[in-house]
Every structure is written in C-alpha cells, then in structure tokens.
Write a protein that holds these residues in place. Structure first.
Motif, PDB file in Angstrom:
ATOM      1  N   CYS A  32       0.840  -1.192   0.000  1.00  0.00           N
ATOM      2  CA  CYS A  32       0.000   0.000   0.000  1.00  0.00           C
ATOM      3  C   CYS A  32       0.878   1.247   0.000  1.00  0.00           C
ATOM      4  N   THR A  33       0.393   2.305  -0.630  1.00  0.00           N
ATOM      5  CA  THR A  33       1.195   3.524  -0.710  1.00  0.00           C
ATOM      6  C   THR A  33       1.309   4.235   0.639  1.00  0.00           C
TER       7      THR A  33
ATOM      8  N   ALA B 228       2.387  -3.318   4.071  1.00  0.00           N
ATOM      9  CA  ALA B 228       2.598  -4.396   3.095  1.00  0.00           C
ATOM     10  C   ALA B 228       2.136  -5.716   3.704  1.00  0.00           C
ATOM     11  N   ARG B 229       1.578  -6.571   2.881  1.00  0.00           N
ATOM     12  CA  ARG B 229       1.168  -7.891   3.341  1.00  0.00           C
ATOM     13  C   ARG B 229       1.277  -8.864   2.169  1.00  0.00           C
ATOM     14  N   GLN B 230       1.561 -10.114   2.482  1.00  0.00           N
ATOM     15  CA  GLN B 230       1.661 -11.112   1.431  1.00  0.00           C
ATOM     16  C   GLN B 230       0.263 -11.566   1.032  1.00  0.00           C
TER      17      GLN B 230
ATOM     18  N   TYR C 254       4.959  -7.692  -6.980  1.00  0.00           N
ATOM     19  CA  TYR C 254       4.730  -6.674  -5.953  1.00  0.00           C
ATOM     20  C   TYR C 254       3.660  -5.725  -6.474  1.00  0.00           C
ATOM     21  N   TYR C 255       2.473  -5.878  -5.924  1.00  0.00           N
ATOM     22  CA  TYR C 255       1.292  -5.145  -6.376  1.00  0.00           C
ATOM     23  C   TYR C 255       1.107  -3.897  -5.515  1.00  0.00           C
ATOM     24  N   VAL C 256       1.072  -2.735  -6.146  1.00  0.00           N
ATOM     25  CA  VAL C 256       0.892  -1.474  -5.431  1.00  0.00           C
ATOM     26  C   VAL C 256      -0.595  -1.163  -5.320  1.00  0.00           C
TER      27      VAL C 256
END
Length: 220
Positions: A99-100, A104-106, A172-174
């Motif tokens: 997340c911006t 972060a999470r898997q 890695y998805y933003v």
C-alpha cells in the motif's frame, strides 16, 4: 524446445503513472527467452478488454505487469521453468501487496481450482499463461459481461490445462488508498460484482481440473 515469454505492460495516457520502477524490475528479470512490450492505451473498457485479449497472442507464454507494479528478479525464469516439459496452462508466483501508505502484506496464493470459479483475484500474482489455451470464448464471455477479461483468460488456461504454483514472491502489487475508497462505488466495480457468479458458472462448465493446485519447488 524452450518456451518464450512476453511481459505486457499497458499504459493509459488518461491516467499517467511513473512506470520507471516497473520497467527496471522487468528489465532485471528478463532472460534470453523473455521480452517486455509496453503498449499505450487510450480507450474505454471495451477497448481494454479487446487489447488485453490481443496481447495474449504475442507469444507462447504471456504475463501482464501493470505499470505501477514490479516483479522479482527470478520471477520470469521460474515461471518458464515451471512450464517446461509439460502441457500446463498456467504458472503463477506469490504476491506482495504494497500500500502507498507503507503497509505491506503477502497475498494469499490460489490453493484450489475452485477458487478460480468464485474469486476473480485468486491469481492476482505474476501469472504466466500459455497463450494457445486462451480462446475466443474468453473474449466473448468478458464482452458479454463488460468485464473480467484477465480473470477469464487465466482461468480458462488453468481450468482446462492445469496450473502450478511457485512458492516465491514474484509480484509486488501497489495498492493505492483511493482504490479502497472507490472500490464499491464505480460503475465498473458494480458491474463486476454482478458478473462474478454467472462468469464463475460458465468457467465451471469449461473446467477439466479440480482440487488442489500443485506447487513447483525449484532449486532457488
């Protein structure tokens, strides 16, 4: 005979983003059997559906990487290795959601074929798809409901030819805060919510595989 893979990144001039991190990460992951194609789009949703399907015809194996996301250095190599010497339709890695706002999470890996029938983001990871297993019926189904082309194409190849999961964080998805705020409000989102069940029903009729999706354990 070795497979070849094309990474496709669609950009949108109406919603420009800094794609430098995406481009650098894909470049670092390319092997001699891989290439990266950036395709500018300036179109509506119907045009996007057609463009996504057209991109699937570019190579033996195709993977989509959005212009604000990144991939890991070994992601493409592992996807190709997992598809060598078999007739599987899909190889996919794990995903990290970034997340911006710094969180972060898997992401959860797709554990079963049944997940593909009911959860559009089940394979929201780096997904390498053998293009020969994606047919015009995927395009027709997405056009019928006005959404879902990427989900449907991945699902068609996986459900008809099988899939393999690579336990490696390859994508890695933003995720932007405004995505959460708008997720339940947009016309496209509402259309997608209505379409999930009928699309899933149609996909089930295509399926030849069920049960657990196997893992690929390479020598990392």
């Amino acid at each position: 005979m070795s497979l070849s893979l094309t990474v496709v990144t669609h950009t949108n001039s109406r919603h420009p983003r800094d794609a430098s991190a995406c481009l650098a990460s894909v470049q670092a992951a390319l092997t001699e059997r891989c290439r990266h194609v950036v395709i500018p789009l300036d179109t509506d949703l119907d045009g996007f559906i057609a463009a996504r399907y057209a991109a699937m015809q570019l190579d033996e194996v195709v993977a989509f990487v959005d212009d604000d996301d990144t991939i890991a250095p070994d992601a493409l190599r592992l996807c190709l290795a997992a598809l060598e010497g078999n007739s599987l339709g899909v190889a996919f890695t794990d995903c990290m959601v970034q997340c911006t706002d710094g969180i972060a999470r898997q992401g959860l890996a797709c554990p079963t074929y049944n997940e593909l029938l009911r959860y559009p983001a089940a394979m929201h990871h780096l997904v390498a798809v053998r293009s020969e297993y994606v047919t015009a019926r995927s395009l027709a189904l997405a056009q019928q409901h006005g959404c879902g082309i990427e989900w449907i194409m991945k699902a068609e190849a996986a459900l008809t030819q099988g899939a393999v999961h690579i336990p490696y964080i390859g994508y890695y998805y933003v995720k932007h805060p405004q995505q959460e705020q708008l997720s339940g409000q947009t016309e496209v989102r509402q259309r997608f919510v209505k379409a999930v069940k009928p699309i899933g029903t149609e996909l089930k009729a295509w399926a030849r595989f069920e049960g657990a999706i196997v893992d690929y354990h390479p020598d990392l």
